[in-house]
Design a protein around this motif. Structure first.
Motif, short mmCIF file in Angstrom:
data_model
loop_
_atom_site.label_atom_id
_atom_site.label_comp_id
_atom_site.label_asym_id
_atom_site.label_seq_id
_atom_site.Cartn_x
_atom_site.Cartn_y
_atom_site.Cartn_z
N LEU A 87 -39.80 46.96 -55.85
CA LEU A 87 -40.22 46.21 -57.04
C LEU A 87 -39.25 45.08 -57.35
O LEU A 87 -39.66 43.99 -57.77
CB LEU A 87 -40.34 47.16 -58.23
N ALA A 88 -37.95 45.34 -57.15
CA ALA A 88 -36.96 44.28 -57.36
C ALA A 88 -37.18 43.13 -56.39
O ALA A 88 -37.02 41.95 -56.75
CB ALA A 88 -35.55 44.85 -57.20
N SER A 89 -37.59 43.44 -55.17
CA SER A 89 -37.89 42.40 -54.19
C SER A 89 -39.05 41.53 -54.65
O SER A 89 -39.02 40.30 -54.50
CB SER A 89 -38.22 43.04 -52.84
N ILE A 90 -40.06 42.15 -55.24
CA ILE A 90 -41.19 41.38 -55.76
C ILE A 90 -40.75 40.46 -56.88
O ILE A 90 -41.12 39.28 -56.92
CB ILE A 90 -42.31 42.33 -56.23
N LEU A 91 -39.94 40.97 -57.80
CA LEU A 91 -39.47 40.16 -58.92
C LEU A 91 -38.62 38.99 -58.45
O LEU A 91 -38.77 37.86 -58.92
CB LEU A 91 -38.68 41.03 -59.90
N VAL A 92 -37.72 39.24 -57.50
CA VAL A 92 -36.89 38.16 -56.97
C VAL A 92 -37.75 37.11 -56.27
O VAL A 92 -37.52 35.90 -56.43
CB VAL A 92 -35.83 38.74 -55.99
N THR A 93 -38.75 37.56 -55.51
CA THR A 93 -39.64 36.61 -54.82
C THR A 93 -40.39 35.75 -55.83
O THR A 93 -40.54 34.53 -55.64
CB THR A 93 -40.64 37.37 -53.94
N ILE A 94 -40.88 36.35 -56.91
CA ILE A 94 -41.60 35.60 -57.94
C ILE A 94 -40.69 34.55 -58.56
O ILE A 94 -41.10 33.39 -58.77
CB ILE A 94 -42.15 36.56 -59.01
N VAL A 95 -39.45 34.92 -58.85
CA VAL A 95 -38.50 33.98 -59.45
C VAL A 95 -38.20 32.83 -58.50
O VAL A 95 -38.21 31.65 -58.89
CB VAL A 95 -37.19 34.71 -59.85
N ALA A 115 -41.02 30.84 -46.08
CA ALA A 115 -39.99 30.36 -45.16
C ALA A 115 -38.61 30.51 -45.79
O ALA A 115 -38.35 30.02 -46.89
CB ALA A 115 -40.26 28.90 -44.80
N GLY A 116 -37.73 31.22 -45.10
CA GLY A 116 -36.39 31.45 -45.61
C GLY A 116 -36.27 32.64 -46.54
O GLY A 116 -35.16 33.01 -46.92
N LEU A 117 -37.40 33.23 -46.93
CA LEU A 117 -37.38 34.35 -47.88
C LEU A 117 -37.84 35.66 -47.26
O LEU A 117 -37.95 36.67 -47.97
CB LEU A 117 -38.28 34.04 -49.09
N ASN A 118 -38.12 35.66 -45.96
CA ASN A 118 -38.66 36.85 -45.33
C ASN A 118 -37.74 38.05 -45.45
O ASN A 118 -38.20 39.19 -45.52
CB ASN A 118 -38.98 36.58 -43.86
N PHE A 119 -36.42 37.82 -45.45
CA PHE A 119 -35.49 38.94 -45.56
C PHE A 119 -35.61 39.63 -46.91
O PHE A 119 -35.22 40.79 -47.06
CB PHE A 119 -34.06 38.46 -45.31
N ILE A 120 -36.14 38.93 -47.92
CA ILE A 120 -36.38 39.54 -49.23
C ILE A 120 -37.78 40.14 -49.28
O ILE A 120 -37.98 41.26 -49.76
CB ILE A 120 -36.20 38.50 -50.35
N VAL A 121 -38.75 39.39 -48.78
CA VAL A 121 -40.15 39.83 -48.83
C VAL A 121 -40.35 41.12 -48.04
O VAL A 121 -41.12 42.00 -48.45
CB VAL A 121 -41.08 38.71 -48.30
N MET A 122 -39.64 41.26 -46.91
CA MET A 122 -39.82 42.44 -46.08
C MET A 122 -39.42 43.73 -46.80
O MET A 122 -39.89 44.81 -46.45
CB MET A 122 -39.01 42.30 -44.80
N LEU A 123 -38.56 43.62 -47.82
CA LEU A 123 -38.16 44.81 -48.57
C LEU A 123 -39.35 45.43 -49.32
O LEU A 123 -39.32 46.62 -49.65
CB LEU A 123 -37.05 44.47 -49.56
#
Length: 416
Positions: A87-95, A115-123
């Motif tokens: 859930l934290a990964s989703i919030l960070v991605t939205i921000v 692009a560049g955010l996959n390491f966060i999105v994959m969580l």
């Protein structure tokens, strides 16, 4: 071999999805197809040989271990932590994307927006790992659970699937569904071949519906596949055929590689295999990160696809082995690939424990993606779900111990 034989005739007639969307001028198409068929025939034999060796090795190495109760976090506590990370990964991605609306639109243009955010999105994939681990945990218990427990599991699984689907990751959804089906087949009730075939067809149709909604309706506001002159059913059937032959492209990609190397594309000598390790470095910190095998393949033969559509063509795992080392790479790669899967299957079948089963179902879930895709990205997908899954399953011992002590107390009280 279905991915090789089914698109063969459409590929020859140039009516398959690959020929329509990824046209290529062969020097000698007949010779290329014959070489590709010979390569994949050898792959089939070598993979089976590797699987047999892996199963035999698992019989030697697997021992019946005495279960020792140990202190540690319970399954429930570990699952809560993993859910929090997802859930934290989703919030960070939205921000980072600038709001919920941009996050929802990113699912329709995943490569550009993430692009560049996959390491966060994959969580976010860890949410599906929780559902899978929970299902394995439920299926391993011999006593019936309450209706409330089942409802909680179903509600969470649906929510997790919806959240991950918003990424636009059709491959992740497929891996999750296939892994759940394998657990059901092994732990709950064995399914006949006919039922498995029907479930497979239904899953394909549903994933294609998800695909056109994500790739067409959310992008341009209408269904591009629909032709009023053909009618909805004919248009939908044509789209399904093109997507089926367009997703089964191992034969076509291998034929292109055989034809293009070394004239238009040189052997990579292991460069794309290094991406298994380099892909973990975020692009924001490593802007000069070399491309993976799909990037090398696409930029060499279809550069306009990347420039205009930001899409790449994966050569398939064995296509990547050929891209790097030719026939020798394919032979050794097939043996190693089969041996790894043979060991995973042998340990899951012999031990009967949850962790080996979790490892096997995840590896089985991504097997088709290895055949269709490439080494680095599929390995990232596998580990993004496998690591939290195994960690959660290892936490079940403490929970089971409490159950054992509780039931032992009840039984002792009844005898007294």
């Amino acid at each position: 071999m279905a991915g090789i034989l089914l698109p063969l005739m459409p590929f020859i007639d140039e009516t398959d999805g690959f020929s329509i969307f990824w046209g290529y001028s062969f020097r000698d198409k007949t010779q290329a197809i014959q070489s590709a068929l010979l390569i994949y025939g050898s792959v089939l034999l070598l993979v089976f040989a590797g699987v047999s060796a892996g199963i035999a090795w698992s019989r030697v190495t697997v021992r019946t271990r005495r279960v020792r109760w140990r202190r540690g976090w319970s399954f429930e506590r570990r699952a809560r932590l993993v859910i929090g990370v997802g859930l934290a990964s989703i919030l960070v991605t939205i921000v980072l994307l600038g709001g919920v609306e941009n996050w929802l639109l990113a699912g329709s243009d995943r490569i550009r927006q993430f692009a560049g955010l996959n390491f966060i999105v994959m969580l976010q994939n860890s949410l599906l790992s929780v559902s899978l681990a929970w299902f394995i945990k439920i299926a391993s218990r011999h006593q019936p659970l309450s209706l409330l427990c089942h409802l909680r599991f179903i509600a969470f699984s649906v929510l997790a699937l919806m959240l991950v689907a918003l990424q636009g990751a059709k491959s992740t959804v497929f891996v999750y569904l296939l892994a759940m089906l394998i657990v059901w087949h092994v732990r709950v009730r064995q399914l006949s071949f006919l039922r498995l075939a029907l479930i497979g067809c239904l899953t394909f149709v549903l994933l294609m519906v998800y695909h056109v909604v994500k790739q067409e309706y959310l992008v341009v506001g209408e269904f591009v596949f629909y032709d009023q002159q053909e009618g909805f059913f004919a248009s939908f059937s044509r789209m399904l055929f093109q997507q089926l032959t367009g997703n089964l492209m191992q034969l076509q990609c291998m034929a292109v590689l055989v034809d293009a190397i070394p004239n238009e594309l040189s052997f990579q000598q292991g460069e794309t295999l290094k991406m298994v390790f380099l892909i973990w470095l975020p692009s924001l910190l490593f802007p000069d990160k070399p491309p993976t095998a799909p990037g090398v393949f696409t930029l060499a033969l279809w550069p306009e696809k990347w420039e205009n559509e930001a899409t790449t063509m994966p050569p398939g795992l064995f296509g990547e082995f050929y891209l790097n080392f030719g026939w020798v790479g394919v032979a050794f790669g097939a043996l190693i690939f089969g041996a790894v899967y043979g060991v995973a299957y042998g340990r899951a079948a012999r031990s009967g424990r949850d962790v080996p089963l979790g490892i096997y179902v995840m590896m089985a879930g991504v097997m088709l993606h290895y055949f269709r895709g490439e080494l680095a990205a599929v390995t990232v997908l596998l580990l993004s779900m496998l690591v939290p899954l195994v960690w959660m399953l290892r936490g079940e011992l403490r929970t089971d111990r409490r159950m054992v002590l509780k039931h032992a107390t009840v039984i002792a009280a009844g005898k007294n």
